[in-house]
Design an enzyme around this catalytic site. Structure first.
Site, mmCIF file in Angstrom:
data_model
loop_
_atom_site.group_PDB
_atom_site.id
_atom_site.type_symbol
_atom_site.label_atom_id
_atom_site.label_comp_id
_atom_site.label_asym_id
_atom_site.label_seq_id
_atom_site.Cartn_x
_atom_site.Cartn_y
_atom_site.Cartn_z
ATOM 1 N N LYS A 159 0.861 -1.177 0.000
ATOM 2 C CA LYS A 159 0.000 0.000 0.000
ATOM 3 C C LYS A 159 0.897 1.226 0.000
ATOM 4 O O LYS A 159 2.037 1.187 0.472
ATOM 5 C CB LYS A 159 -0.971 0.032 1.168
ATOM 6 N N THR B 206 5.673 5.919 2.318
ATOM 7 C CA THR B 206 4.630 5.490 3.256
ATOM 8 C C THR B 206 4.092 4.275 2.666
ATOM 9 O O THR B 206 3.070 4.272 2.009
ATOM 10 C CB THR B 206 3.437 6.379 3.411
ATOM 11 N N ASN C 204 -3.919 16.344 -0.396
ATOM 12 C CA ASN C 204 -3.096 16.478 0.794
ATOM 13 C C ASN C 204 -3.436 17.693 1.649
ATOM 14 O O ASN C 204 -2.922 17.851 2.747
ATOM 15 C CB ASN C 204 -1.621 16.463 0.407
ATOM 16 N N SER D 55 -8.595 16.503 7.546
ATOM 17 C CA SER D 55 -9.759 17.273 8.001
ATOM 18 C C SER D 55 -11.049 16.670 7.478
ATOM 19 O O SER D 55 -11.071 15.572 6.956
ATOM 20 C CB SER D 55 -9.619 18.732 7.576
#
Lengths: 384, 384
Positions: free
Chosen positions: A169, A180, A379, A384
């Site tokens: 992933k 990541t 991003n 949020s």
């Protein structure tokens, strides 16, 4: 088939309720043996998530029976409590599987700085243990997605009946010393942890370590290689390393093609370098030029931005001998304009940049993506 | 008043036809003396534009009578022909002004890799020489704009009747070791070139060298300081250096506020560093995190992206002692979550990040901007 393509492995992917969306968010990969040799490479970031600190310890023993992976939270920068949570996760998996917690690796991905909802995660581990299947590889690969639009798996087969499988992933924050990126590779070949470690480091050095989507290095990068030995075959070392490299390369390409908001996959080949290390440095620096990435997004073969990036490195070159090709057209020759830039066809998703340093015989290839308004949007809105 | 605020200077800005828009694109600044002492700092990029190579040579003599600046073309990566063009520009200005070409600095900004239209530029130099005025500072500042939305000027006065004036252009590609930045500073104080050099290096080290809008270093950065001595005053060295620093700081802030596509000006203060150098390294690394820049654009005080950036440096710190404040709220304490991130008010254009390394007493401030869809748009469309 992913991580369950090699014999001896079972896997599962379930929705534990960690993600607010209610989607799959917890994966379990179990090595049924007979061998449980393993190797791992982890982020070079000095700010390491709790599961990375834990799993590095586990891997020091060279044995991994199971891997618990969760999306929906990185468990990074969460202090002693975060580390206790990782430990508890390994304990719960060990209990459910009848293994030792010291052989259970943990990997997490998601937002930094928030605690995981353990009241959901721990029952999820139990649920995953009950759902384990020799056909569970796809579900596991799906459960580790974050902003990935597709799940990523790859398989290669070796001579004599052994297989390497993998899942990955990662869709942003891809950078040097990994990304990541959570990757689990499995094999039913029979190798000890030292041989696995050697193959894995060799493979990642020229694959995952050379994709750099946005220059940002994660706190959570984890690549594990687990061997069950269930095929009963000791493979040729070179052939095995090549199979691991091929699976890593395949997964790495899938990561680049799915990078957040990207509209171009950019292959930067540095040639004529004095050393491979200098070639990598130059390639990575070019890959990190926001101005170049914007230009390529606009289908503009702006080679001046390649040269101005190369000029910030300390690699060996003479500025007046630098040449740059974009999609095969040498738009820059010997530090100045070359062929007509209007000859460059920029319509396709893949962009190939060649930068010739004219200083030696070494080279390297770095992959990156363009910089787009979609990247900014994705991003800006992430937490949020 | 800009560069013509100090006595002894005249300037002009004209439309020579270099820019396709037909706007002002050529500036001339002339030092009428009696002194013509000068100092300069230039890009650290190893790929240097022809005017940088030329002007570095001129400055070695420590005297500058005039500066020709053009927008509409960088004259970078243009080979021997580009260098000849710069030389011819200086020759033409020298001829028009009755000076030696060896005392005429040249600065260019615009697209890399194309030759300047000398059939327009050279008559433009003549035109500018005829338009020189003691009130020409504003026009000169306007003529050097590229994607700048406003022209930038600043003035400071010293004790005893001397003045420092300046103009700057630059709206993107702002990075370490300066920026795509052309700056001319003038003073009527009486100092030799060594004193000017010392003041200029001291001033730029903590101003222009610490703004980093997009991490990209230009091939053309030029900051010149010219002294006419016309005020007849030898200033106190410390006061003069402070005046030059104040003008540089003022211009630097104007550059950040006008950075391409930016919606936030981000002040990154690193405290508790072992050395100032480490503080600068950490600040610059944080300033270059595309993920952080996107988050701040989205008014998200995503401190995890600050920590993950700090973790990629080799500065002295313990990850478990890092603390981060956003707009005064300590959202990260000792490597983990601190005060409630909902307390952070992100509505204003200025965002103040403080990163405490808890490793010593040194600190530094780096300024950057957010990453926006407008930045992508502006830099995708720049050359096309």
């Amino acid at each position: 088939m992913s991580v369950t393509a090699p014999k001896g492995f079972t896997a599962a992917g379930v929705a534990a309720g960690i993600k607010e969306s209610g989607g799959p968010d917890l994966a379990l990969v179990v090595n049924g043996g007979p061998s449980r040799a393993a190797a791992g490479v982890f982020t070079a970031n000095r700010v390491k998530a709790a599961p990375v600190v834990w799993s590095e310890q586990v891997l020091k023993g060279g044995r991994v029976s199971a891997v618990v992976l969760n999306s929906g939270g990185a468990n990074a920068c969460t202090g002693p409590r975060g580390f206790q949570d990782t430990h508890a996760t390994a304990e719960r998996a060990a209990e459910a599987l009848g293994h030792s917690a010291g052989e259970v690796a943990v990997a997490s991905t998601g937002l930094i700085g928030t605690l995981l909802p353990m009241d959901k995660l721990l029952p999820g581990v139990q649920q995953a243990a009950e759902a384990l299947s020799a056909h569970g590889g796809e579900k596991a690969a799906i459960a580790i997605k974050t902003t990935d639009t597709v799940h990523k798996t790859a398989v290669r087969e070796g001579t004599g009946g052994w297989t390497v499988g993998g899942m990955a992933k990662g869709a942003g924050m891809l950078a040097p010393g990994l990304a990541t990126m959570l990757v689990v590779l499995t094999t039913d070949a029979d190798l000890d942890s030292a041989a696995l470690d050697s193959a894995l480091r060799s493979a990642t050095r020229t694959t995952f370590d050379r994709i750099d989507s946005d220059g940002c290095m994660s706190t959570n990068d984890t690549v594990l290689l687990l061997a069950s030995g269930a095929a009963g075959t000791v493979p040729d070392e070179a052939e095995f390393t090549e199979a691991v490299r091929a699976v890593c390369d395949d997964l790495g390409q899938q990561l680049i093609r799915d990078a957040e908001g990207a509209s171009k996959d950019i292959r930067i080949e540095v040639t004529g370098a004095l050393t491979e290390e200098e070639a990598v440095t130059v390639g990575r620096t070019v890959a990190r030029s926001n101005l170049l990435k914007c230009a390529l997004h606009g289908e503009d073969p702006n080679w001046g931005r390649v040269l101005s990036a190369i000029g910030t490195t300390d690699a060996t070159f003479d500025p007046d001998r630098l040449s740059v090709a974009v999609n095969g057209v040498w738009v820059c020759r010997d530090g100045s304009f070359g062929e007509d830039r209007d000859l460059v066809d920029m319509r396709y998703r893949e962009v190939r940049i060649t930068a010739d340093l004219a200083a030696g015989d070494a080279g390297a290839v770095i992959w990156t993506n363009d910089l787009t308004a979609d990247y900014v949007h994705e991003n800006s809105a992430y937490s949020s």
